[in-house]
Every structure is written in structure tokens, then in C-alpha cells.
Design an enzyme around this catalytic site. Structure first.
Site, PDB file in Angstrom:
ATOM      1  N   LYS A 155     -72.176  -6.018 -27.359  1.00 33.36           N
ATOM      2  CA  LYS A 155     -70.747  -5.658 -27.326  1.00 33.36           C
ATOM      3  C   LYS A 155     -69.871  -6.733 -26.683  1.00 33.36           C
ATOM      4  O   LYS A 155     -68.689  -6.826 -26.980  1.00 33.36           O
ATOM      5  CB  LYS A 155     -70.558  -4.334 -26.571  1.00 33.36           C
ATOM      6  CG  LYS A 155     -71.048  -3.122 -27.345  1.00 33.36           C
ATOM      7  CD  LYS A 155     -70.724  -1.843 -26.611  1.00 33.36           C
ATOM      8  CE  LYS A 155     -71.192  -0.637 -27.390  1.00 33.36           C
ATOM      9  NZ  LYS A 155     -70.857   0.637 -26.738  1.00 33.36           N
ATOM     10  N   ASP A 195     -64.816   3.558 -28.461  1.00 28.34           N
ATOM     11  CA  ASP A 195     -65.535   4.562 -27.653  1.00 28.34           C
ATOM     12  C   ASP A 195     -64.558   5.422 -26.838  1.00 28.34           C
ATOM     13  O   ASP A 195     -64.600   6.646 -26.872  1.00 28.34           O
ATOM     14  CB  ASP A 195     -66.520   3.884 -26.685  1.00 28.34           C
ATOM     15  CG  ASP A 195     -67.769   3.381 -27.394  1.00 28.34           C
ATOM     16  OD1 ASP A 195     -68.102   3.911 -28.466  1.00 28.34           O
ATOM     17  OD2 ASP A 195     -68.411   2.459 -26.853  1.00 28.34           O
TER      18      ASP A 195
HETATM   19  P1  NDP Z   1     -74.402   0.557 -19.657  1.00 28.11           P
HETATM   20  O1  NDP Z   1     -75.805   0.071 -19.510  1.00 28.11           O
HETATM   21  O2  NDP Z   1     -73.334  -0.418 -19.972  1.00 28.11           O
HETATM   22  O3  NDP Z   1     -73.970   1.313 -18.298  1.00 28.11           O
HETATM   23  C1  NDP Z   1     -74.814   2.236 -17.692  1.00 28.11           C
HETATM   24  C2  NDP Z   1     -74.121   2.866 -16.513  1.00 28.11           C
HETATM   25  O4  NDP Z   1     -74.964   3.887 -16.000  1.00 28.11           O
HETATM   26  C3  NDP Z   1     -73.833   1.917 -15.372  1.00 28.11           C
HETATM   27  O5  NDP Z   1     -72.617   2.254 -14.757  1.00 28.11           O
HETATM   28  C4  NDP Z   1     -75.000   2.196 -14.419  1.00 28.11           C
HETATM   29  O6  NDP Z   1     -74.703   1.936 -13.070  1.00 28.11           O
HETATM   30  C5  NDP Z   1     -75.136   3.685 -14.593  1.00 28.11           C
HETATM   31  N1  NDP Z   1     -76.439   4.203 -14.181  1.00 28.11           N
HETATM   32  C6  NDP Z   1     -77.629   3.988 -14.769  1.00 28.11           C
HETATM   33  N2  NDP Z   1     -78.593   4.663 -14.125  1.00 28.11           N
HETATM   34  C7  NDP Z   1     -77.985   5.325 -13.092  1.00 28.11           C
HETATM   35  C8  NDP Z   1     -78.458   6.193 -12.063  1.00 28.11           C
HETATM   36  N3  NDP Z   1     -79.740   6.529 -11.958  1.00 28.11           N
HETATM   37  N4  NDP Z   1     -77.535   6.701 -11.202  1.00 28.11           N
HETATM   38  C9  NDP Z   1     -76.230   6.370 -11.311  1.00 28.11           C
HETATM   39  N5  NDP Z   1     -75.740   5.544 -12.242  1.00 28.11           N
HETATM   40  C10 NDP Z   1     -76.602   5.032 -13.135  1.00 28.11           C
HETATM   41  O7  NDP Z   1     -74.475   1.706 -20.745  1.00 28.11           O
HETATM   42  P2  NDP Z   1     -73.289   2.265 -21.671  1.00 28.11           P
HETATM   43  O8  NDP Z   1     -72.065   2.364 -20.855  1.00 28.11           O
HETATM   44  O9  NDP Z   1     -73.237   1.490 -22.929  1.00 28.11           O
HETATM   45  O10 NDP Z   1     -73.825   3.719 -22.063  1.00 28.11           O
HETATM   46  C11 NDP Z   1     -73.778   4.762 -21.121  1.00 28.11           C
HETATM   47  C12 NDP Z   1     -74.013   6.075 -21.830  1.00 28.11           C
HETATM   48  O11 NDP Z   1     -72.947   6.317 -22.736  1.00 28.11           O
HETATM   49  C13 NDP Z   1     -75.296   6.147 -22.670  1.00 28.11           C
HETATM   50  O12 NDP Z   1     -75.912   7.381 -22.437  1.00 28.11           O
HETATM   51  C14 NDP Z   1     -74.784   6.083 -24.094  1.00 28.11           C
HETATM   52  O13 NDP Z   1     -75.641   6.771 -24.993  1.00 28.11           O
HETATM   53  C15 NDP Z   1     -73.467   6.831 -23.953  1.00 28.11           C
HETATM   54  N6  NDP Z   1     -72.510   6.554 -25.019  1.00 28.11           N
HETATM   55  C16 NDP Z   1     -72.011   7.630 -25.697  1.00 28.11           C
HETATM   56  C17 NDP Z   1     -71.114   7.448 -26.695  1.00 28.11           C
HETATM   57  C18 NDP Z   1     -70.592   8.631 -27.431  1.00 28.11           C
HETATM   58  O14 NDP Z   1     -69.910   8.437 -28.438  1.00 28.11           O
HETATM   59  N7  NDP Z   1     -70.842   9.843 -26.970  1.00 28.11           N
HETATM   60  C19 NDP Z   1     -70.638   6.098 -27.093  1.00 28.11           C
HETATM   61  C20 NDP Z   1     -71.183   5.042 -26.263  1.00 28.11           C
HETATM   62  C21 NDP Z   1     -72.096   5.272 -25.275  1.00 28.11           C
HETATM   63  P3  NDP Z   1     -74.839   0.449 -12.405  1.00 28.11           P
HETATM   64  O15 NDP Z   1     -73.653  -0.317 -12.919  1.00 28.11           O
HETATM   65  O16 NDP Z   1     -74.773   0.737 -10.975  1.00 28.11           O
HETATM   66  O17 NDP Z   1     -76.157  -0.100 -12.879  1.00 28.11           O
END
Ligand code: NDP
Length: 285
Positions: A71, A108
Site C-alpha cells: 500500500k 478503506d
Molecule cells: P497493519 O499491520 O498496518 O496495522 C496493525 C495494527 O494492529 C497496528 O496498529 C498494530 O500496533 C496493531 N496491533 C497488532 N497486534 C496488536 C496487539 N496484540 N495489541 C494491540 N495492537 C496490536 O494492519 P492493517 O491496518 O492493514 O489491518 C488491520 C486490520 O484491519 C486487519 O484485521 C485487516 O483485516 C482489517 N481491515 C479491514 C478492512 C475492512 O474493509 N473491513 C479493510 C482493511 C483492513 P503497532 O503499531 O503497535 O504494531
């Protein structure tokens, strides 16, 4: 009249893409509208995006979605960005224009905002608490602010990402914004109207997991949303519902961003009901 057997091509580039349901939803829409369009779901490894984008041009594709891990890396291939995509710093949808230029958008957050509108939940003047600061969270945070939210609190483990998102919102929109570190059990700020899980916690195959927040801080006046759509009914939403909150699942966001993409590519109104029904049947809901 000569028959045209050539299909218009769109698709998604990413890795992994095996569990990505966007293609079945878009193709259900194309079939309903009798458009000879195909949506291909393509595995593109992290180092192969340059070649893949050359392929997008060579195949005269009409557009593509980008998912993890492309992305941000796709930006260098684009000629123009929407204002929101520029603020978000990432693109999930590319439109290949007739003149050969590539336009990047991020749908999104727009899909999320529409899912609130569909549930008749207003953002104007509301205080939003956003869990996470990754790609989805950035898109949602920026779009909620542009849609009139009064204040956005970002709670994230990684401080640099969390601060950066709050800074982008505070500096470029009319919303106030602050970052709170996620240490142990996250407390929901007082006055929160809309709480959003924009992390990947709870995503299949970890569907029994739940973001570590203090559920005592959730009450019946709040709307609680999850971006996770697989499973559709997450433990996070189930626990929030038990506290009396209204809930909004991630499937509405998914179908709405799919409809926006469809309209950007085809120039025609997306058959949302058809696409939503197809998506729901994929997830058995
Ligand atoms: P990213 O990898 O970019 O971000 C992940 C985020 O989750 C970060 O902020 C990370 O925190 C946090 N995180 C991960 N594990 C933990 C934990 N154990 N506790 C707290 N925070 C945590 O992923 P995306 O943003 O691309 O995707 C996130 C979600 O959004 C996914 O489940 C994806 O499927 C969903 N999604 C849904 C869409 C829809 O249309 N419904 C569209 C796009 C995405 P840190 O920065 O601290 O590592």
C-alpha cells in the site's frame, strides 16, 4: 455488430491474498450489471511490485487494489493522489486512466465512514477513540476527521506510529487529536462516543482474541466498531454489546470500500445489495 470478447481487467495485488474475498464481491457486481469485467486475485511477493505494476500497464488493466505489503510502496508508481490518500500516506485503490496516468485513492476509511452512515450514526461533533495506527487506522482516522469528528484519540502500542497519526489529523483537519500509549489494559477516554478496533487483533485464525481494553469503560451511549471482518462477529463486538453498546461490524466497511472501488473503475453505480449478499454468503452470515 462485432462481438467484443476482450474483458476489462481489475484485481488485487498482495501477499498473502489467499483469504481476500474482494474478487467474489466485485465479480458478483460485474455479473449482475452484465459488465464484461474480471477481478483477478494475484499473489505479488514483497520485492515484485515494480514488475507487477509494469504488468498492470502492459495488460491495460482498468485498476487495481493494493493490499499488504504494497500500500505504501505503490506510491512511487502513481501520477496523482487524492487528498485523503496523501494524508493517509497509503493507497489501496489505483485507477488506470485512459490517458495512461495512474490515480491513487484510499477507500478503506471512506468505506468505514459509509458503514456508520448506513447505521445512521453521525460523526459530526463526535469524539472517536481509535485502537491502532496501522494502515486501516490511518485511513479511518483521517476520514473520520474529514467527515466532521470533533476529536480523535489514537491508542497504539508503537508510539512513533501512534503519534504520527495524531499529528497528521491534528495538523491537516479541523479535528483535535491526541495519542495515548497502549500499555497493559487500555482505558477508554471519558466522553468517547465511537470506539473503533482498527488493529488486526481478532483476525482469523486468531478469531477468539480480543483487544486488551477496559470494557467497564464502555456503556450504552457508545457505538463500538470492528474493522475485522473474518470472523464477522468478533469477541470485541460481543463484549461491547453485552455492555449495551451499539455495534458495527467490519463487513459493512468491506462492502462499502468495494462499492467505491467499483464506481471509480467502471464509472457506474455499484449494485451494493448484490455485492453485500455475496459477501455475506462467503462468511455464512
Ligand atoms: P497493519 O499491520 O498496518 O496495522 C496493525 C495494527 O494492529 C497496528 O496498529 C498494530 O500496533 C496493531 N496491533 C497488532 N497486534 C496488536 C496487539 N496484540 N495489541 C494491540 N495492537 C496490536 O494492519 P492493517 O491496518 O492493514 O489491518 C488491520 C486490520 O484491519 C486487519 O484485521 C485487516 O483485516 C482489517 N481491515 C479491514 C478492512 C475492512 O474493509 N473491513 C479493510 C482493511 C483492513 P503497532 O503499531 O503497535 O504494531
Amino acid at each position: 455488430m462485432a462481438v467484443n470478447y476482450r474483458a476489462e481487467l481489475v484485481g488485487v495485488l498482495g501477499d498473502p491474498v489467499e483469504g481476500n474475498p474482494t474478487g467474489v464481491m466485485e465479480e458478483a457486481g460485474f455479473a449482475y450489471a452484465a459488465l464484461n469485467w474480471r477481478y483477478i486475485t494475484v499473489k505479488v511477493l514483497p520485492g515484485a511490485l515494480d514488475d507487477a505494476m509494469a504488468g498492470v500497464r502492459a495488460f491495460n488493466m482498468r485498476g487495481v487494489n493494493l493490499t499488504m505489503p504494497h500500500k505504501i510502496n505503490v506510491l512511487k508508481h502513481l501520477d496523482e493522489l487524492s487528498e485523503a490518500a496523501r494524508l493517509i500516506g497509503a493507497v489501496n485503490t489505483v485507477v488506470c486512466r485512459p490517458d495512461g496516468t495512474l490515480f491513487g485513492e484510499n477507500t478503506d476509511g471512506k468505506g468505514f465512514v459509509q458503514s456508520l452512515r448506513d447505521a445512521a450514526i453521525a460523526l459530526e461533533g463526535r469524539s472517536v477513540c481509535l485502537l491502532g495506527a496501522g494502515g486501516a487506522a490511518r485511513s479511518i482516522g483521517v476520514e473520520c476527521a474529514l467527515a466532521g469528528a470533533r476529536y480523535i484519540t489514537v491508542i497504539n502500542r508503537n508510539a512513533a506510529r501512534g503519534k504520527a497519526l495524531a499529528q497528521v489529523i491534528g495538523a491537516n483537519t479541523r479535528a483535535g487529536a491526541a495519542y495515548i500509549p497502549w500499555e497493559g489494559r487500555a482505558r477508554i477516554p471519558e466522553g468517547t462516543d465511537i470506539l473503533i478496533n482498527a488493529t488486526c487483533v481478532g483476525l482469523h485464525p486468531h478469531g477468539d482474541e480480543c483487544p486488551d481494553v477496559d470494557f467497564d469503560g464502555i456503556d450504552a451511549h457508545m457505538t463500538v466498531c470492528d474493522v475485522v471482518f473474518n470472523p464477522v462477529e468478533t469477541p470485541f463486538l460481543a463484549r461491547a454489546a453485552k455492555r449495551g453498546a451499539r455495534t458495527v461490524d467490519g463487513l459493512g466497511m468491506l462492502v462499502n470500500q468495494g462499492c467505491i472501488n467499483y464506481e471509480l473503475w467502471t464509472g457506474e453505480k455499484a449494485p451494493r445489495d448484490i455485492m453485500y449478499t455475496k459477501l455475506k454468503s462467503e462468511f455464512g452470515v
